[in-house]
Motif scaffolding. Sequence first.
Motif, PDB file in Angstrom:
ATOM      1  N   GLY A 110       0.816  -1.211   0.000  1.00 15.67           N
ATOM      2  CA  GLY A 110       0.000   0.000   0.000  1.00 15.67           C
ATOM      3  C   GLY A 110       0.848   1.259   0.000  1.00 15.67           C
ATOM      4  O   GLY A 110       2.051   1.213   0.246  1.00 15.67           O
ATOM      5  N   VAL A 111       0.172   2.351  -0.307  1.00 17.32           N
ATOM      6  CA  VAL A 111       0.819   3.664  -0.274  1.00 17.32           C
ATOM      7  C   VAL A 111       0.093   4.482   0.792  1.00 17.32           C
ATOM      8  O   VAL A 111      -1.140   4.456   0.862  1.00 17.32           O
ATOM      9  N   ILE A 112       0.881   5.184   1.592  1.00 15.82           N
ATOM     10  CA  ILE A 112       0.296   6.001   2.665  1.00 15.82           C
ATOM     11  C   ILE A 112       0.599   7.459   2.355  1.00 15.82           C
ATOM     12  O   ILE A 112       1.766   7.852   2.276  1.00 15.82           O
ATOM     13  N   ILE A 113      -0.449   8.220   2.149  1.00 19.18           N
ATOM     14  CA  ILE A 113      -0.244   9.643   1.851  1.00 19.18           C
ATOM     15  C   ILE A 113      -0.587  10.432   3.106  1.00 19.18           C
ATOM     16  O   ILE A 113      -1.758  10.675   3.424  1.00 19.18           O
ATOM     17  N   GLY A 114       0.436  10.782   3.854  1.00 21.74           N
ATOM     18  CA  GLY A 114       0.242  11.537   5.092  1.00 21.74           C
ATOM     19  C   GLY A 114       0.183  13.018   4.762  1.00 21.74           C
ATOM     20  O   GLY A 114       1.089  13.562   4.141  1.00 21.74           O
ATOM     21  N   THR A 115      -0.900  13.649   5.179  1.00 23.63           N
ATOM     22  CA  THR A 115      -1.096  15.059   4.847  1.00 23.63           C
ATOM     23  C   THR A 115      -1.363  15.867   6.108  1.00 23.63           C
ATOM     24  O   THR A 115      -2.277  15.545   6.876  1.00 23.63           O
ATOM     25  N   GLY A 116      -0.562  16.870   6.312  1.00 23.76           N
ATOM     26  CA  GLY A 116      -0.758  17.753   7.453  1.00 23.76           C
ATOM     27  C   GLY A 116      -1.014  19.156   6.931  1.00 23.76           C
ATOM     28  O   GLY A 116      -0.209  19.705   6.189  1.00 23.76           O
ATOM     29  N   VAL A 117      -2.166  19.717   7.316  1.00 23.15           N
ATOM     30  CA  VAL A 117      -2.486  21.076   6.865  1.00 23.15           C
ATOM     31  C   VAL A 117      -2.747  21.939   8.091  1.00 23.15           C
ATOM     32  O   VAL A 117      -3.527  21.559   8.970  1.00 23.15           O
ATOM     33  N   ASN A 118      -2.087  23.082   8.124  1.00 21.30           N
ATOM     34  CA  ASN A 118      -2.337  24.029   9.204  1.00 21.30           C
ATOM     35  C   ASN A 118      -3.662  24.722   8.906  1.00 21.30           C
ATOM     36  O   ASN A 118      -3.730  25.608   8.048  1.00 21.30           O
ATOM     37  N   LEU A 119      -4.698  24.293   9.618  1.00 20.41           N
ATOM     38  CA  LEU A 119      -6.024  24.866   9.356  1.00 20.41           C
ATOM     39  C   LEU A 119      -6.412  25.884  10.406  1.00 20.41           C
ATOM     40  O   LEU A 119      -7.042  26.899  10.102  1.00 20.41           O
ATOM     41  N   ASN A 120      -6.082  25.581  11.673  1.00 17.67           N
ATOM     42  CA  ASN A 120      -6.563  26.444  12.755  1.00 17.67           C
ATOM     43  C   ASN A 120      -5.500  26.664  13.820  1.00 17.67           C
ATOM     44  O   ASN A 120      -5.746  26.444  15.005  1.00 17.67           O
ATOM     45  N   LEU A 121      -4.316  27.066  13.417  1.00 18.86           N
ATOM     46  CA  LEU A 121      -3.258  27.313  14.408  1.00 18.86           C
ATOM     47  C   LEU A 121      -3.268  28.777  14.816  1.00 18.86           C
ATOM     48  O   LEU A 121      -3.446  29.656  13.959  1.00 18.86           O
ATOM     49  N   ASP A 122      -3.072  29.035  16.118  1.00 23.35           N
ATOM     50  CA  ASP A 122      -2.967  30.439  16.529  1.00 23.35           C
ATOM     51  C   ASP A 122      -1.504  30.898  16.408  1.00 23.35           C
ATOM     52  O   ASP A 122      -0.597  30.088  16.222  1.00 23.35           O
ATOM     53  N   GLU A 123      -1.310  32.204  16.531  1.00 27.34           N
ATOM     54  CA  GLU A 123       0.027  32.781  16.310  1.00 27.34           C
ATOM     55  C   GLU A 123       1.067  32.176  17.264  1.00 27.34           C
ATOM     56  O   GLU A 123       2.207  31.956  16.883  1.00 27.34           O
ATOM     57  N   LYS A 124       0.624  31.889  18.505  1.00 29.32           N
ATOM     58  CA  LYS A 124       1.553  31.342  19.502  1.00 29.32           C
ATOM     59  C   LYS A 124       2.066  29.959  19.045  1.00 29.32           C
ATOM     60  O   LYS A 124       3.262  29.680  19.081  1.00 29.32           O
ATOM     61  N   SER A 125       1.159  29.126  18.548  1.00 33.35           N
ATOM     62  CA  SER A 125       1.561  27.788  18.082  1.00 33.35           C
ATOM     63  C   SER A 125       2.430  27.904  16.829  1.00 33.35           C
ATOM     64  O   SER A 125       3.388  27.144  16.663  1.00 33.35           O
ATOM     65  N   LYS A 135       4.505  30.187  16.087  1.00 34.19           N
ATOM     66  CA  LYS A 135       5.871  30.584  16.485  1.00 34.19           C
ATOM     67  C   LYS A 135       6.658  29.383  16.985  1.00 34.19           C
ATOM     68  O   LYS A 135       7.859  29.263  16.763  1.00 34.19           O
ATOM     69  N   LYS A 136       5.946  28.447  17.646  1.00 40.64           N
ATOM     70  CA  LYS A 136       6.620  27.258  18.221  1.00 40.64           C
ATOM     71  C   LYS A 136       7.207  26.361  17.140  1.00 40.64           C
ATOM     72  O   LYS A 136       8.094  25.561  17.399  1.00 40.64           O
ATOM     73  N   ILE A 137       6.708  26.455  15.921  1.00 39.43           N
ATOM     74  CA  ILE A 137       7.165  25.558  14.845  1.00 39.43           C
ATOM     75  C   ILE A 137       8.641  25.788  14.516  1.00 39.43           C
ATOM     76  O   ILE A 137       9.356  24.870  14.127  1.00 39.43           O
ATOM     77  N   GLY A 138       9.091  27.016  14.696  1.00 40.94           N
ATOM     78  CA  GLY A 138      10.519  27.290  14.526  1.00 40.94           C
ATOM     79  C   GLY A 138      10.957  27.511  13.089  1.00 40.94           C
ATOM     80  O   GLY A 138      12.144  27.693  12.812  1.00 40.94           O
ATOM     81  N   ARG A 139      10.023  27.445  12.148  1.00 43.72           N
ATOM     82  CA  ARG A 139      10.287  27.773  10.736  1.00 43.72           C
ATOM     83  C   ARG A 139       9.123  28.635  10.297  1.00 43.72           C
ATOM     84  O   ARG A 139       8.033  28.517  10.863  1.00 43.72           O
ATOM     85  N   PRO A 140       9.304  29.451   9.250  1.00 42.14           N
ATOM     86  CA  PRO A 140       8.178  30.291   8.836  1.00 42.14           C
ATOM     87  C   PRO A 140       6.959  29.435   8.453  1.00 42.14           C
ATOM     88  O   PRO A 140       7.060  28.578   7.594  1.00 42.14           O
ATOM     89  N   ALA A 141       5.852  29.659   9.136  1.00 41.36           N
ATOM     90  CA  ALA A 141       4.646  28.855   8.881  1.00 41.36           C
ATOM     91  C   ALA A 141       3.409  29.729   9.032  1.00 41.36           C
ATOM     92  O   ALA A 141       3.412  30.720   9.764  1.00 41.36           O
ATOM     93  N   THR A 142       2.363  29.356   8.332  1.00 39.74           N
ATOM     94  CA  THR A 142       1.093  30.056   8.494  1.00 39.74           C
ATOM     95  C   THR A 142      -0.026  29.027   8.518  1.00 39.74           C
ATOM     96  O   THR A 142       0.196  27.821   8.415  1.00 39.74           O
ATOM     97  N   SER A 143      -1.243  29.525   8.696  1.00 40.39           N
ATOM     98  CA  SER A 143      -2.386  28.630   8.852  1.00 40.39           C
ATOM     99  C   SER A 143      -3.578  29.238   8.111  1.00 40.39           C
ATOM    100  O   SER A 143      -3.699  30.475   8.033  1.00 40.39           O
ATOM    101  N   LEU A 166      -7.548  33.573   6.358  1.00 34.87           N
ATOM    102  CA  LEU A 166      -8.964  33.871   6.082  1.00 34.87           C
ATOM    103  C   LEU A 166      -9.591  34.766   7.146  1.00 34.87           C
ATOM    104  O   LEU A 166     -10.659  35.339   6.922  1.00 34.87           O
ATOM    105  N   GLY A 167      -8.948  34.819   8.321  1.00 35.96           N
ATOM    106  CA  GLY A 167      -9.519  35.610   9.418  1.00 35.96           C
ATOM    107  C   GLY A 167     -10.715  34.916  10.046  1.00 35.96           C
ATOM    108  O   GLY A 167     -11.550  35.557  10.683  1.00 35.96           O
ATOM    109  N   LYS A 168     -10.852  33.613   9.855  1.00 34.53           N
ATOM    110  CA  LYS A 168     -11.936  32.870  10.524  1.00 34.53           C
ATOM    111  C   LYS A 168     -11.565  31.389  10.647  1.00 34.53           C
ATOM    112  O   LYS A 168     -10.697  30.898   9.902  1.00 34.53           O
ATOM    113  N   GLU A 169     -12.257  30.728  11.560  1.00 31.21           N
ATOM    114  CA  GLU A 169     -11.975  29.307  11.784  1.00 31.21           C
ATOM    115  C   GLU A 169     -12.336  28.470  10.558  1.00 31.21           C
ATOM    116  O   GLU A 169     -13.261  28.828   9.814  1.00 31.21           O
ATOM    117  N   VAL A 170     -11.608  27.390  10.367  1.00 36.64           N
ATOM    118  CA  VAL A 170     -11.859  26.530   9.203  1.00 36.64           C
ATOM    119  C   VAL A 170     -12.412  25.194   9.702  1.00 36.64           C
ATOM    120  O   VAL A 170     -11.911  24.641  10.687  1.00 36.64           O
TER     121      VAL A 170
END
Length: 242
Positions: A125-140, A142-150, A155-159
């Motif tokens: 089988g093939v496993i397609i692991g997908t991680g999408v930043n959908l609802n991270l706050d600014e504090k979280s 920053k913790k990632i340690g690399r430039p990241a957004t959500s 959008l300015g609203k929850e997804v």
Amino acid sequence: MVKKIYFPEIASTNDYASENIGSIEDRTVIFADIQTKGRGRNGRHWFSGKNNLSASLILKPQLNFSQVYKVNALVHYTAVVLARVFKKEYSIETRIKWPNDLMAGFKKIAGILIETVITGESLQGVIIGTGVNLNLDEKSLKKIGRPATSLNVLLGKEVNRDEFLDLFLKEFFLQYDELLMQGFSLIKEEYKLKSMTLGRAVKAAISGKEYSGIAKDIDDMGQLVLDCNNEEKIINTGDITC
Ligand code: BTN
């Protein structure tokens, strides 16, 4: 029809999928609210906060050993699918950092970890692991340690995570069968248009040696073609920095 298996909390949906590959049906998605040991590419940790998308899609294409290379195109295809969903459904423009990081501006918004399970000469089988930043706050973020957004920040609203997952799966299966027949050429032009790597000065490591060059093309296998002072280098795996 995709079968869904949900966990409130799990170590890693990819780990669960590979440990249980024998009993999981083709076209099953494993998803979780929280991953405690989310894995990224090249042994990195993947931060998986609540209400993000942490999902592994399990596929069992009927390919004999000489055709297994065809699953490589899924690496690029999944990135194209995510970019289409961001654009069509949320009006968010993303670009693909080779091979399959989804970037909004210069910040990462989604990552893909594809793993194959092979026993002897047979593809389990093939496993397609997908991680999408959908609802991270600014504090979280920053913790990632690399430039990241959500997506919620853009959008300015929850997804709605479940809605995003359904949109992703719908888009994925629109061309999945065709992709397995045709390979990377099916999406090559679209991938190149969405690339944020082409034309840039990049650094890549091949067998422990670092090369610097200009990313001049993506070839028919989805490999990155670097121009290193007029010498061509083909990069087929690993990470690049640009
Ligand atoms: C990367 O960009 O480094 C790839 C990140 C992949 C993360 C996803 S989240 C669901 C699945 N389970 C994991 O442990 N990893 C992938």
